[in-house]
Design a protein around this motif. Sequence first.
Motif, PDB file in Angstrom:
ATOM      1  N   ASP A   1       5.103  -6.781  -6.490  1.00  0.00           N
ATOM      2  CA  ASP A   1       5.975  -5.797  -7.136  1.00  0.00           C
ATOM      3  C   ASP A   1       7.430  -5.951  -6.697  1.00  0.00           C
ATOM      4  O   ASP A   1       8.309  -5.276  -7.244  1.00  0.00           O
TER       5      ASP A   1
ATOM      6  N   VAL B   1       0.483  -2.958 -13.586  1.00  0.00           N
ATOM      7  CA  VAL B   1       0.828  -1.724 -12.871  1.00  0.00           C
ATOM      8  C   VAL B   1       0.005  -0.524 -13.322  1.00  0.00           C
ATOM      9  O   VAL B   1       0.156   0.563 -12.763  1.00  0.00           O
TER      10      VAL B   1
ATOM     11  N   SER C   1       4.357   3.696  -1.121  1.00  0.00           N
ATOM     12  CA  SER C   1       4.831   4.284  -2.370  1.00  0.00           C
ATOM     13  C   SER C   1       6.350   4.403  -2.371  1.00  0.00           C
ATOM     14  O   SER C   1       6.974   4.529  -1.304  1.00  0.00           O
TER      15      SER C   1
ATOM     16  N   MET D   1       5.745   4.819  -7.989  1.00  0.00           N
ATOM     17  CA  MET D   1       5.034   3.569  -7.721  1.00  0.00           C
ATOM     18  C   MET D   1       4.163   3.758  -6.490  1.00  0.00           C
ATOM     19  O   MET D   1       4.676   3.990  -5.388  1.00  0.00           O
ATOM     20  N   ASN D   2       2.863   3.689  -6.690  1.00  0.00           N
ATOM     21  CA  ASN D   2       1.903   3.837  -5.608  1.00  0.00           C
ATOM     22  C   ASN D   2       1.152   2.535  -5.377  1.00  0.00           C
ATOM     23  O   ASN D   2       1.115   1.663  -6.239  1.00  0.00           O
ATOM     24  N   ASN D   3       0.543   2.441  -4.202  1.00  0.00           N
ATOM     25  CA  ASN D   3      -0.241   1.260  -3.855  1.00  0.00           C
ATOM     26  C   ASN D   3       0.531  -0.028  -4.164  1.00  0.00           C
ATOM     27  O   ASN D   3       0.014  -0.942  -4.814  1.00  0.00           O
ATOM     28  N   LEU D   4       1.743  -0.075  -3.674  1.00  0.00           N
ATOM     29  CA  LEU D   4       2.608  -1.208  -3.971  1.00  0.00           C
ATOM     30  C   LEU D   4       2.069  -2.500  -3.380  1.00  0.00           C
ATOM     31  O   LEU D   4       1.448  -2.504  -2.304  1.00  0.00           O
ATOM     32  N   GLU D   5       2.347  -3.577  -4.093  1.00  0.00           N
ATOM     33  CA  GLU D   5       1.891  -4.908  -3.691  1.00  0.00           C
ATOM     34  C   GLU D   5       3.115  -5.817  -3.526  1.00  0.00           C
ATOM     35  O   GLU D   5       4.148  -5.578  -4.162  1.00  0.00           O
TER      36      GLU D   5
ATOM     37  N   ARG E   1      -1.358   2.415 -11.092  1.00  0.00           N
ATOM     38  CA  ARG E   1      -0.565   2.491  -9.862  1.00  0.00           C
ATOM     39  C   ARG E   1       0.812   3.118 -10.102  1.00  0.00           C
ATOM     40  O   ARG E   1       1.335   3.809  -9.219  1.00  0.00           O
ATOM     41  N   PHE E   2       1.421   2.856 -11.243  1.00  0.00           N
ATOM     42  CA  PHE E   2       2.755   3.366 -11.563  1.00  0.00           C
ATOM     43  C   PHE E   2       2.654   4.464 -12.615  1.00  0.00           C
ATOM     44  O   PHE E   2       1.803   4.422 -13.504  1.00  0.00           O
TER      45      PHE E   2
ATOM     46  N   GLY F   1       0.794  -1.215   0.000  1.00  0.00           N
ATOM     47  CA  GLY F   1       0.000   0.000   0.000  1.00  0.00           C
ATOM     48  C   GLY F   1       0.826   1.265   0.000  1.00  0.00           C
ATOM     49  O   GLY F   1       0.284   2.362  -0.206  1.00  0.00           O
TER      50      GLY F   1
END
Length: 122
Positions: free
Chosen positions: A90, A64, A17, A83-87, A67-68, A15
């Motif tokens: 990733d 992505v 960045s 990069m946002n809302n990373l999982e 999100r990216f 979640g």
Amino acid sequence: QEQLVESGGGLVQAGGSLRLSCVASGLTFGSHNMGWFRQVPGKERELVAAINWSGDSTEYVDSVKGRFTISRDNAKNTVYLQMNNLEPSDTAVYYCAANMNMAALKFGLGYWGQGTQVTVSS
């Protein structure tokens, strides 16, 4: 001598960045298309995002999208990957690459950086 240097990787919770940067030297940055790739041990290298030489055309791998964001500052010879809302999926070593030919870049040809590790914890 052509050189690409990535920075900005690290450990982040799901979640969160990160913003990756790649500074180019020794090449005419404004004439090169740029890409961000990632690779996990045992898996094929994946093109995550690409941007054309002028910055007015971008593309992303489906996983992505939304999100990216890839961007570039030709005055600073730098390409970014926000990069946002990373999982956790990733998690990989992220590399930037440059090529004057977009098709060749997508194939993985061109100048490469040394990579920066991104780790996303769950």
